[in-house]
Scaffold this active site. Structure first.
Site, PDB file in Angstrom:
ATOM      1  N   ARG A  56      -6.582   9.605  -1.190  1.00 27.09           N
ATOM      2  CA  ARG A  56      -6.112   9.951  -2.539  1.00 27.09           C
ATOM      3  C   ARG A  56      -7.304  10.182  -3.454  1.00 27.09           C
ATOM      4  O   ARG A  56      -7.286  11.056  -4.321  1.00 27.09           O
ATOM      5  CB  ARG A  56      -5.180   8.871  -3.075  1.00 27.09           C
ATOM      6  CG  ARG A  56      -3.839   8.888  -2.368  1.00 27.09           C
ATOM      7  CD  ARG A  56      -2.843   7.939  -2.993  1.00 27.09           C
ATOM      8  NE  ARG A  56      -3.159   6.554  -2.708  1.00 27.09           N
ATOM      9  CZ  ARG A  56      -3.353   5.611  -3.617  1.00 27.09           C
ATOM     10  NH1 ARG A  56      -3.237   5.898  -4.895  1.00 27.09           N
ATOM     11  NH2 ARG A  56      -3.633   4.372  -3.258  1.00 27.09           N
ATOM     12  N   HIS A 112       0.880  -1.175   0.000  1.00 22.48           N
ATOM     13  CA  HIS A 112       0.000   0.000   0.000  1.00 22.48           C
ATOM     14  C   HIS A 112       0.912   1.219   0.000  1.00 22.48           C
ATOM     15  O   HIS A 112       1.912   1.249   0.715  1.00 22.48           O
ATOM     16  CB  HIS A 112      -0.893  -0.020   1.246  1.00 22.48           C
ATOM     17  CG  HIS A 112      -2.021   0.954   1.182  1.00 22.48           C
ATOM     18  ND1 HIS A 112      -1.835   2.311   1.256  1.00 22.48           N
ATOM     19  CD2 HIS A 112      -3.351   0.768   1.035  1.00 22.48           C
ATOM     20  CE1 HIS A 112      -3.002   2.917   1.161  1.00 22.48           C
ATOM     21  NE2 HIS A 112      -3.948   1.995   1.027  1.00 22.48           N
TER      22      HIS A 112
END
Ligand SMILES: Cc1cc2nc3c(=O)[nH]c(=O)nc-3n(C[C@H](O)[C@H](O)[C@H](O)COP(=O)(O)OP(=O)(O)OC[C@H]3O[C@@H](n4cnc5c(N)ncnc54)[C@H](O)[C@@H]3O)c2cc1C
Length: 574
Positions: A262, A241
């Site tokens: 994000r 990740h």
């Protein structure tokens, strides 16, 4: 101390190993299909409160909006997986996910966030062509697991909490007969005789220095199936990740700051304050897939553009503190715990080992090569191919957990309880007790640190042949010392002993990851080889199968079958 020859014996129709999303959905469905079946729930950690499903922050991908489509979700899943996916497993996932979301709301009692129009709110997640991620704020896993846990009080399986499964055992004809286990509170061995066994221990991504998953996930289920001779696939495919918290020696180092950040417009900055994603994926920027973003951050750090503590920064403070606190309360609290503040400024992050796409080979009903053995959730391989999309993990655990529960009823039909081969049982229990019976040998903790550093440095975000060969040699030497590891008495609640058992399984899985990573001489999804930086569909639209042979792991490759969608070339942006 004597070797305990007489384990406590438990007989059950179904033994479910693991109590994350897959394990509990399995119980729910098995009970619904036949309330007369006895079910034993074997859980190394607290029932419903261990594992990673509870840690799910971002959410759950499902096609709910009429302007979205199953085909689009499928294409996104395959694009993300770089076409290494088992297409039937991926297709089953995307088809079942809307139904399971409905079930989680109406039968399990989950509340997901809703928009002003009253419909379930779906947010953007990286690598997806449509906003389809269902969520409950940024604490979606707690909502799902809390409600599933409540359902267990209604269903009433026999809960064997703080019991770790050790090995699958067969009868003298080679038929699955159950499993050995260890009640680690008392230190007593157990033999669980079962007509059907479901493995749902949640995979393993904990053997890297910076890692996100729950600590009890040490590859036990995958290692257990490997020892039982089952084929595993895609073991080289370990997802990093991009945004794990960096907090020095705190246990929160590695904890994920989720994808929704994000999706909501967070910016990634290097130490010079530059928004570096423009160099790696100018089209999608921070909303690019995890593999691309993790590699970009890693490259920035390795090129000397990282922060002093070896990270980069993520910044979403431009949305305003109030908005960030409202939308991401869990993550704001987590960053404040370590003296940073997501709501008001940038926070230091690094790629973190997150999810294992590889695992046991299953069919769409979770069946394996061994009759009576089902595998569900992160322990299984194939659904995500070379890279998992955010939001497809909890979907996988609940979809395939549910399917395994439906399937156990068919498996149980006509399968009597069998008498496990006493020699196999004794060997498994003797192996587990061995560290306690040794007077000398290394303690496990330093070896665990060594394993994590080796995997981080030699088999991490960017790999090459030289590093992988060093990892192979390092693991060989480590395995020799792990075989001699010792744990002081007493057996009850003995963390050193449990660490030794964890370590054994972690090394087994790590070796399979390294061997498969060496074999795949190309870059695809999460597996990036600096010495083979291109994706090579001409020779590598194949998956690697690892199984236990007479002299260690035997690897072979098989072609991916494009049963529904022809592989599309890599999408690259200047
Ligand atoms: C921090 C974090 C955030 C995530 N966020 C998302 C997200 O937003 N969306 C998404 O789709 N996915 C997300 N994921 C991935 C997702 O959590 C997993 O894909 C999914 O939860 C796996 O479910 P599972 O049921 O297979 O295993 P888990 O939920 O991990 O459960 C494993 C269970 O096995 C038990 N166990 C382990 N070993 C043994 C043993 N030897 N004997 C008995 N029991 C054992 C454990 O105690 C636990 O109960 C996230 C993962 C992490 C780490």
């Amino acid at each position: 101390m004597d070797f305990p020859t007489e384990p406590d014996i438990i007989d059950t129709d179904i033994a479910v190993i693991g109590t994350g999303g897959a394990g509990l959905m399995c119980v729910l469905h098995a009970h619904a299909a036949d309330p007369g079946l006895s079910i034993a729930l074997v859980s190394k950690g607290a029932v419903g409160r261990s594992g990673c499903t509870r840690m799910v922050q971002g959410g759950y991908n499902a096609v709910l909006d009429p302007s979205d489509s199953i085909e689009a979700h499928f294409r996104d899943t395959l694009d993300g997986g770089k076409y290494l996916n088992d297409q039937e497993l991926a297709w089953t996932l995307v088809n079942d996910a809307p139904r399971v979301i409905h079930e989680l709301e109406t039968r399990v009692g989950c509340f997901f966030d809703r928009g002003p129009d009253g419909r379930i709110h779906q947010k953007a997640f990286a690598g997806q062509s449509y906003d389809r991620t269902v969520h409950r704020g940024d604490l979606t896993g707690i909502e799902i697991m809390g409600r599933l846990r409540d359902q267990m009080f209604r269903v009433g399986p026999r809960e064997l909490e703080d019991v770790r499964a050790l090995d699958l055992v067969r009868d003298e004809n080679g038929e699955l007969a159950g499993l050995t286990a260890l009640d680690w509170r008392t230190g007593r061995a157990m033999l669980i005789r079962a007509r059907v066994v479901v493995v749902a221990t949640g995979g393993a991504a904990t053997m890297w220095k910076i890692a996100a998953p729950a600590r009890e996930k040490t590859g036990d289920g995958v290692a257990m199936c490997y020892r039982a001779g089952l084929p595993l696939r895609d073991m080289e495919m370990l997802q990093f990740h991009p945004t794990g918290l960096l907090a020095g020696s705190s246990r929160l180092t590695g904890a994920v700051l989720e994808e929704g950040l994000r999706g909501a417009g967070a910016r990634l900055l290097n130490a010079d304050g530059e928004r570096y994603m423009s160099r790696y994926d100018a089209g999608r920027m921070e909303r690019s897939t995890r593999d691309v973003v993790a590699r970009a951050s890693y490259t920035e750090i390795m090129s000397g553009r990282g922060t002093e503590s070896g990270g980069v920064r993520i910044d979403i403070s431009h949305l305003g503190a109030e908005e960030v606190e409202r939308r991401f309360p869990g993550m704001v609290a987590r960053t404040r715990q370590v003296g940073q503040d997501l709501a008001t400024g940038p926070v230091e992050v690094s790629p973190t080992a997150h999810f294992h796409m590889g695992g046991v080979m299953i069919d769409r009903d979770c069946r394996t090569e061994l009759a009576g053995l089902l595998v569900a959730g992160e322990d299984a391989g194939g659904t995500h191919g070379a890279n998992r999309l955010g939001g497809n993990g909890v979907a996988e655990s609940t979809v395939y957990g549910a399917r395994s529960g439906d399937q156990v009823v068919h498996e149980a039909a006509g399968r009597p309880l069998r008498e496990p081969d006493p020699a196999e049982v004794a060997e498994s229990i003797r192996g587990a007790y061995a560290p306690l019976l040794r007077d000398s040998g290394p303690l496990p903790f330093a070896l665990t640190t060594e394993l994590k550093e080796l995997m981080w440095e030699r088999c991490g975000v960017v790999r090459d042949r030289e590093g992988l060969l060093a990892a192979r040699t390092g693991l060989e030497r480590l395995a020799e010392r792990v075989a001699l590891v010792r744990a002081p008495h007493p057996p009850a609640a003995n963390y050193t002993w449990q660490e030794a058992l964890d370590l054994g399984n972690q090394v087994t899985v790590a070796r399979l990851v390294v061997e498969s990573a060496l074999a795949r001489e190309e870059s695809r999804g999460a597996h990036y080889r600096a010495d083979f930086p291109e994706r090579r569909d001409d020779s590598w639209l194949r998956y690697i199968v690892a199984r236990s042979g007479t002299d260690g792991a035997e690897l072979s490759t098989r072609p991916v079958e494009p049963t529904r969608l022809a592989p599309a070339p890599e999408v690259t942006t200047p």
